[in-house]
Design a protein around this motif. Structure first.
Motif, PDB file in Angstrom:
ATOM      1  N   UNK A 112       0.834  -1.211   0.000  1.00 48.58           N
ATOM      2  CA  UNK A 112       0.000   0.000   0.000  1.00 48.58           C
ATOM      3  C   UNK A 112       0.862   1.253   0.000  1.00 48.58           C
ATOM      4  N   UNK A 113       2.007   1.216   0.688  1.00 47.64           N
ATOM      5  CA  UNK A 113       2.918   2.365   0.702  1.00 47.64           C
ATOM      6  C   UNK A 113       3.420   2.646  -0.709  1.00 47.64           C
ATOM      7  N   UNK A 114       3.833   1.571  -1.400  1.00 52.74           N
ATOM      8  CA  UNK A 114       4.326   1.730  -2.771  1.00 52.74           C
ATOM      9  C   UNK A 114       3.204   2.208  -3.679  1.00 52.74           C
ATOM     10  N   UNK A 115       2.032   1.580  -3.539  1.00 52.45           N
ATOM     11  CA  UNK A 115       0.902   1.968  -4.396  1.00 52.45           C
ATOM     12  C   UNK A 115       0.531   3.434  -4.198  1.00 52.45           C
ATOM     13  N   UNK A 116       0.494   3.883  -2.955  1.00 56.42           N
ATOM     14  CA  UNK A 116       0.176   5.293  -2.679  1.00 56.42           C
ATOM     15  C   UNK A 116       1.211   6.213  -3.309  1.00 56.42           C
ATOM     16  N   UNK A 137       7.526  -3.759  -9.598  1.00 62.63           N
ATOM     17  CA  UNK A 137       8.156  -3.362  -8.337  1.00 62.63           C
ATOM     18  C   UNK A 137       8.005  -4.520  -7.371  1.00 62.63           C
ATOM     19  N   UNK A 138       9.122  -5.049  -6.888  1.00 65.16           N
ATOM     20  CA  UNK A 138       9.100  -6.139  -5.912  1.00 65.16           C
ATOM     21  C   UNK A 138       9.594  -5.616  -4.575  1.00 65.16           C
ATOM     22  N   UNK A 139       8.756  -5.729  -3.553  1.00 67.18           N
ATOM     23  CA  UNK A 139       9.198  -5.384  -2.205  1.00 67.18           C
ATOM     24  C   UNK A 139       9.266  -6.679  -1.418  1.00 67.18           C
ATOM     25  N   UNK A 140      10.485  -7.107  -1.117  1.00 69.51           N
ATOM     26  CA  UNK A 140      10.676  -8.438  -0.544  1.00 69.51           C
ATOM     27  C   UNK A 140      10.957  -8.429   0.954  1.00 69.51           C
ATOM     28  N   UNK A 141      11.087  -7.236   1.546  1.00 65.38           N
ATOM     29  CA  UNK A 141      11.372  -7.182   2.973  1.00 65.38           C
ATOM     30  C   UNK A 141      12.711  -7.817   3.275  1.00 65.38           C
ATOM     31  N   UNK A 142      12.702  -8.830   4.139  1.00 68.36           N
ATOM     32  CA  UNK A 142      13.940  -9.531   4.523  1.00 68.36           C
ATOM     33  C   UNK A 142      13.816 -10.994   4.108  1.00 68.36           C
ATOM     34  N   UNK A 143      13.972 -11.280   2.808  1.00 67.54           N
ATOM     35  CA  UNK A 143      13.700 -12.634   2.313  1.00 67.54           C
ATOM     36  C   UNK A 143      14.806 -13.615   2.661  1.00 67.54           C
ATOM     37  N   UNK A 144      14.422 -14.890   2.787  1.00 65.58           N
ATOM     38  CA  UNK A 144      15.465 -15.912   2.921  1.00 65.58           C
ATOM     39  C   UNK A 144      16.086 -16.143   1.545  1.00 65.58           C
ATOM     40  N   UNK A 145      17.187 -16.874   1.539  1.00 63.26           N
ATOM     41  CA  UNK A 145      17.964 -17.029   0.296  1.00 63.26           C
ATOM     42  C   UNK A 145      17.168 -17.712  -0.811  1.00 63.26           C
ATOM     43  N   UNK A 146      16.405 -18.745  -0.460  1.00 65.32           N
ATOM     44  CA  UNK A 146      15.632 -19.471  -1.475  1.00 65.32           C
ATOM     45  C   UNK A 146      14.583 -18.573  -2.119  1.00 65.32           C
ATOM     46  N   UNK A 147      13.900 -17.794  -1.286  1.00 68.06           N
ATOM     47  CA  UNK A 147      12.867 -16.903  -1.811  1.00 68.06           C
ATOM     48  C   UNK A 147      13.487 -15.822  -2.698  1.00 68.06           C
ATOM     49  N   UNK A 148      14.619 -15.294  -2.268  1.00 64.32           N
ATOM     50  CA  UNK A 148      15.301 -14.267  -3.046  1.00 64.32           C
ATOM     51  C   UNK A 148      15.714 -14.823  -4.411  1.00 64.32           C
ATOM     52  N   UNK A 149      16.272 -16.018  -4.420  1.00 61.95           N
ATOM     53  CA  UNK A 149      16.682 -16.631  -5.686  1.00 61.95           C
ATOM     54  C   UNK A 149      15.475 -16.893  -6.585  1.00 61.95           C
ATOM     55  N   UNK A 169      10.854   4.241   0.977  1.00 57.44           N
ATOM     56  CA  UNK A 169      10.237   5.483   1.434  1.00 57.44           C
ATOM     57  C   UNK A 169       9.386   5.981   0.288  1.00 57.44           C
ATOM     58  N   UNK A 170       8.181   6.438   0.590  1.00 57.23           N
ATOM     59  CA  UNK A 170       7.219   6.786  -0.447  1.00 57.23           C
ATOM     60  C   UNK A 170       7.775   7.786  -1.452  1.00 57.23           C
ATOM     61  N   UNK A 171       8.507   8.784  -0.957  1.00 56.08           N
ATOM     62  CA  UNK A 171       9.004   9.829  -1.853  1.00 56.08           C
ATOM     63  C   UNK A 171      10.122   9.335  -2.780  1.00 56.08           C
ATOM     64  N   UNK A 172      10.715   8.195  -2.454  1.00 61.09           N
ATOM     65  CA  UNK A 172      11.792   7.659  -3.297  1.00 61.09           C
ATOM     66  C   UNK A 172      11.291   6.719  -4.382  1.00 61.09           C
ATOM     67  N   UNK A 173      10.036   6.308  -4.298  1.00 61.66           N
ATOM     68  CA  UNK A 173       9.535   5.273  -5.204  1.00 61.66           C
ATOM     69  C   UNK A 173       9.550   5.737  -6.654  1.00 61.66           C
ATOM     70  N   UNK A 174       9.053   6.956  -6.934  1.00 63.80           N
ATOM     71  CA  UNK A 174       8.988   7.414  -8.319  1.00 63.80           C
ATOM     72  C   UNK A 174      10.372   7.540  -8.958  1.00 63.80           C
ATOM     73  N   UNK A 175      11.356   8.218  -8.322  1.00 67.39           N
ATOM     74  CA  UNK A 175      12.671   8.285  -8.965  1.00 67.39           C
ATOM     75  C   UNK A 175      13.327   6.914  -9.154  1.00 67.39           C
TER      76      UNK A 175
END
Length: 199
Positions: free
Chosen positions: A19-23, A55-67, A109-115
């Motif tokens: 929702x942060x990214x979408x906003x 846009x992928x927001x993965x938080x703190x993914x484990x290695x398998x998920x990241x791969x 951060x919301x203001x950084x998403x567009x750039x």
């Protein structure tokens, strides 16, 4: 392409983060925004939605998920901006290898998403242009090798000089409405079939 014309797909299992990214995207003028929170069958969903950028927001993914997400990024053929809470050198190298256009650590951060999104699109386009130029150069090299090979075959079979062999190839290409390189490939294939020439 105007900002509002770009369709954006957000992939995030955490709907609050999505929702942060979408906003942020909507505030920047992106009207066509979709969200995927269930990554099962994510490639099919990407194909169905056909976004311009992911846009992928993965938080703190484990290695398998990241791969897994790197594989999704590579297969998507789209500009990808990937956000992670923390990373390491290997993960960054893997992201580059997977074609991730923007790999952002601790940067949601919301203001950084567009750039960041703009950067991802620009880097993807630049990479695609470089790849297209490379492919064109490789094709030209292959065509040149085929042409030289076909001229050699014609010279040997017809007992003509190189310029005459090329003239025959060119005249045939014009008569058939094909590229000279295509006719050269046909000559090589025919020689291989009829005379046992190596390809």
């Amino acid at each position: 392409m105007r900002v509002g014309d770009v369709s954006v797909l957000i992939i995030d299992e955490n709907l609050a983060r999505a929702a942060i990214i979408e906003d942020g995207l909507r505030a920047a003028g992106h009207a066509r925004v979709s969200v995927i929170s269930d990554i099962k069958g994510v490639m099919r969903q990407i194909e169905d939605l056909a976004p311009d950028v992911i846009v992928m927001d993965l938080g703190n993914p484990n290695r398998d998920f990241l791969e897994h997400m790197f594989r999704v990024s590579k297969a998507s053929g789209k500009p990808v901006a990937m956000f992670v809470d923390r990373s390491d050198d290997q993960a960054m190298r893997d992201a580059i290898e997977a074609g991730v256009s923007a790999y952002v650590v601790d940067g949601l951060k919301q203001e950084r998403i567009k750039p960041i999104l703009d950067l991802a699109i620009l880097r993807f386009r630049a990479f695609e242009q470089i790849r297209a130029e490379r492919d064109t150069a490789l094709q030209a090299l292959d065509d040149r090798k085929s042409l030289d090979r076909a001229k050699g075959i014609i010279m040997k079979l017809k007992g003509v000089a190189e310029d005459e062999a090329y003239a025959l190839l060119r005249a045939t290409a014009m008569n058939q409405g094909k590229r000279v390189a295509d006719i050269a490939q046909a000559v090589i294939a025919s020689a291989s079939l009829l005379h046992g020439e190596e390809k």
